[in-house]
Design an enzyme around this catalytic site. Structure first.
Site, PDB file in Angstrom:
ATOM      1  N   LYS A 161       0.844  -1.201   0.000  1.00 20.71           N
ATOM      2  CA  LYS A 161       0.000   0.000   0.000  1.00 20.71           C
ATOM      3  C   LYS A 161       0.878   1.250   0.000  1.00 20.71           C
ATOM      4  O   LYS A 161       0.547   2.271  -0.594  1.00 20.71           O
ATOM      5  CB  LYS A 161      -0.915  -0.011   1.226  1.00 20.71           C
ATOM      6  CG  LYS A 161      -1.797   1.210   1.283  1.00 20.71           C
ATOM      7  CD  LYS A 161      -2.938   1.100   2.249  1.00 20.71           C
ATOM      8  CE  LYS A 161      -3.726   2.404   2.232  1.00 20.71           C
ATOM      9  NZ  LYS A 161      -4.823   2.438   3.146  1.00 20.71           N
TER      10      LYS A 161
ATOM     11  N   MET B  47     -13.245   4.228  -2.284  1.00 21.69           N
ATOM     12  CA  MET B  47     -13.548   3.141  -1.355  1.00 21.69           C
ATOM     13  C   MET B  47     -12.333   2.631  -0.584  1.00 21.69           C
ATOM     14  O   MET B  47     -12.290   1.442  -0.257  1.00 21.69           O
ATOM     15  CB  MET B  47     -14.208   1.985  -2.122  1.00 21.69           C
ATOM     16  CG  MET B  47     -15.508   2.367  -2.756  1.00 21.69           C
ATOM     17  SD  MET B  47     -16.586   3.159  -1.566  1.00 21.69           S
ATOM     18  CE  MET B  47     -18.164   2.714  -2.189  1.00 21.69           C
ATOM     19  N   ARG B  48     -11.346   3.471  -0.333  1.00 18.61           N
ATOM     20  CA  ARG B  48     -10.163   3.012   0.415  1.00 18.61           C
ATOM     21  C   ARG B  48      -9.836   3.961   1.544  1.00 18.61           C
ATOM     22  O   ARG B  48     -10.166   5.143   1.487  1.00 18.61           O
ATOM     23  CB  ARG B  48      -8.950   2.954  -0.512  1.00 18.61           C
ATOM     24  CG  ARG B  48      -9.113   1.892  -1.534  1.00 18.61           C
ATOM     25  CD  ARG B  48      -7.917   1.746  -2.408  1.00 18.61           C
ATOM     26  NE  ARG B  48      -8.279   0.889  -3.499  1.00 18.61           N
ATOM     27  CZ  ARG B  48      -8.325  -0.428  -3.437  1.00 18.61           C
ATOM     28  NH1 ARG B  48      -7.946  -1.044  -2.339  1.00 18.61           N
ATOM     29  NH2 ARG B  48      -8.727  -1.138  -4.462  1.00 18.61           N
TER      30      ARG B  48
ATOM     31  N   HIS C 135     -19.931  11.493   3.264  1.00 16.19           N
ATOM     32  CA  HIS C 135     -20.421  10.190   3.726  1.00 16.19           C
ATOM     33  C   HIS C 135     -21.950  10.241   3.829  1.00 16.19           C
ATOM     34  O   HIS C 135     -22.511  11.209   4.345  1.00 16.19           O
ATOM     35  CB  HIS C 135     -19.804   9.861   5.090  1.00 16.19           C
ATOM     36  CG  HIS C 135     -20.237   8.510   5.579  1.00 16.19           C
ATOM     37  ND1 HIS C 135     -19.696   7.337   5.106  1.00 16.19           N
ATOM     38  CD2 HIS C 135     -21.207   8.164   6.461  1.00 16.19           C
ATOM     39  CE1 HIS C 135     -20.303   6.317   5.680  1.00 16.19           C
ATOM     40  NE2 HIS C 135     -21.224   6.785   6.506  1.00 16.19           N
TER      41      HIS C 135
HETATM   42  C1  GRF Z   1     -21.865   8.585  -2.050  1.00 12.66           C
HETATM   43  O1  GRF Z   1     -23.060   8.171  -1.430  1.00 12.66           O
HETATM   44  C2  GRF Z   1     -20.896   9.111  -1.044  1.00 12.66           C
HETATM   45  O2  GRF Z   1     -21.483   9.695   0.071  1.00 12.66           O
HETATM   46  C3  GRF Z   1     -20.134   7.865  -0.632  1.00 12.66           C
HETATM   47  O3  GRF Z   1     -20.040   7.097  -1.795  1.00 12.66           O
HETATM   48  C4  GRF Z   1     -21.130   7.403  -2.668  1.00 12.66           C
HETATM   49  C5  GRF Z   1     -20.531   7.740  -3.992  1.00 12.66           C
HETATM   50  O4  GRF Z   1     -21.498   7.874  -4.998  1.00 12.66           O
HETATM   51  N1  GRF Z   1     -18.868   8.196  -0.039  1.00 12.66           N
HETATM   52  P1  GRF Z   1     -21.072   8.364  -6.434  1.00 12.66           P
HETATM   53  O5  GRF Z   1     -19.956   7.428  -6.926  1.00 12.66           O
HETATM   54  O6  GRF Z   1     -20.568   9.775  -6.315  1.00 12.66           O
HETATM   55  O7  GRF Z   1     -22.293   8.274  -7.304  1.00 12.66           O
END
Ligand code: GRF
Length: 200
Positions: free
Chosen positions: A64, A89-90, A108
């Site tokens: 990483k 997602m990390r 979030h």
């Molecule tokens: C959103 O709901 C955000 O709050 C979360 O991941 C989602 C991303 O959605 N962190 P997108 O890829 O912007 O459509």
């Protein structure tokens, strides 16, 4: 302000921010989108919107740390001042956090500290919460734990389904994230300007 956006998936928030920049609602330039998933829809959105994209994944590296070092190199090459996470997602590792103190922002889909983690919307829905919401916060080394910048509540109706709740949350996100980023960037630009004039 020179901005990099990190995203892993659909990219609807990336698109909302990019459109706000294009219509001069945010005083910044997106230098690049970084995506850690070569199959993500966000890459097609970036192509359509004319944003250059850097794509690589931790799988391409032996650790990483090496992955983040390559990322850091790209961020430094483009002189990035603000990192905006939009469905990235990390967990951000220590080398990036140290290099960008108070310069990494996340959104979030819950009222933090309630329902952190990957499934904020579903977890609130399954818990039969009466309300949930959206939180924009600075990133620290925890999972969705950094200092909160702004929150907005969303009521969960009795007739709500997971799908209607998701739609409501995304609608708020697409308005709130650009709005809050515009404010943060104005504050940061003002602080930079004040610093410059006081040292002259
Ligand atoms: C959103 O709901 C955000 O709050 C979360 O991941 C989602 C991303 O959605 N962190 P997108 O890829 O912007 O459509």
């Amino acid at each position: 302000m020179r901005i990099a956006i990190f995203a892993s998936g659909n990219g609807s928030n990336f698109q909302a921010i990019t459109e706000a920049i294009k219509s001069n609602k945010i005083n910044g330039t997106i230098m690049f989108l970084f995506c850690d998933n070569p199959n993500a829809l966000v890459i097609q959105r970036a192509q359509r919107l004319g944003i250059s994209t850097i794509i690589f994944s931790p799988k391409d590296f032996s650790s990483k740390r090496e992955y983040e070092e390559k990322l850091l190199k790209k961020l430094n090459e483009e002189d990035i001042q603000l990192i905006v996470l939009a469905g990235y997602m990390r967990i951000i590792g220590s080398s990036l956090l140290q290099a960008f103190p108070n310069q990494i922002i996340n959104i979030h889909p819950s009222l933090l500290p309630k329902f952190p983690g990957l499934h904020g919307i579903r977890d609130a829905f399954n818990a039969k919460a009466k309300e949930t919401g959206v939180t924009i916060h600075y990133v620290d080394d925890g999972v969705d734990t950094g200092p909160i910048i702004r929150q907005e509540k969303i009521l969960i109706d009795k007739k709500e389904t997971l799908e209607t709740l998701e739609a409501k949350i995304h609608q708020v996100e697409h308005r709130l994230y650009p709005e809050v980023l515009a404010e943060i960037i104005n504050d940061k630009e003002r602080a930079l300007h004040d610093k410059k004039t006081s040292t002259n």
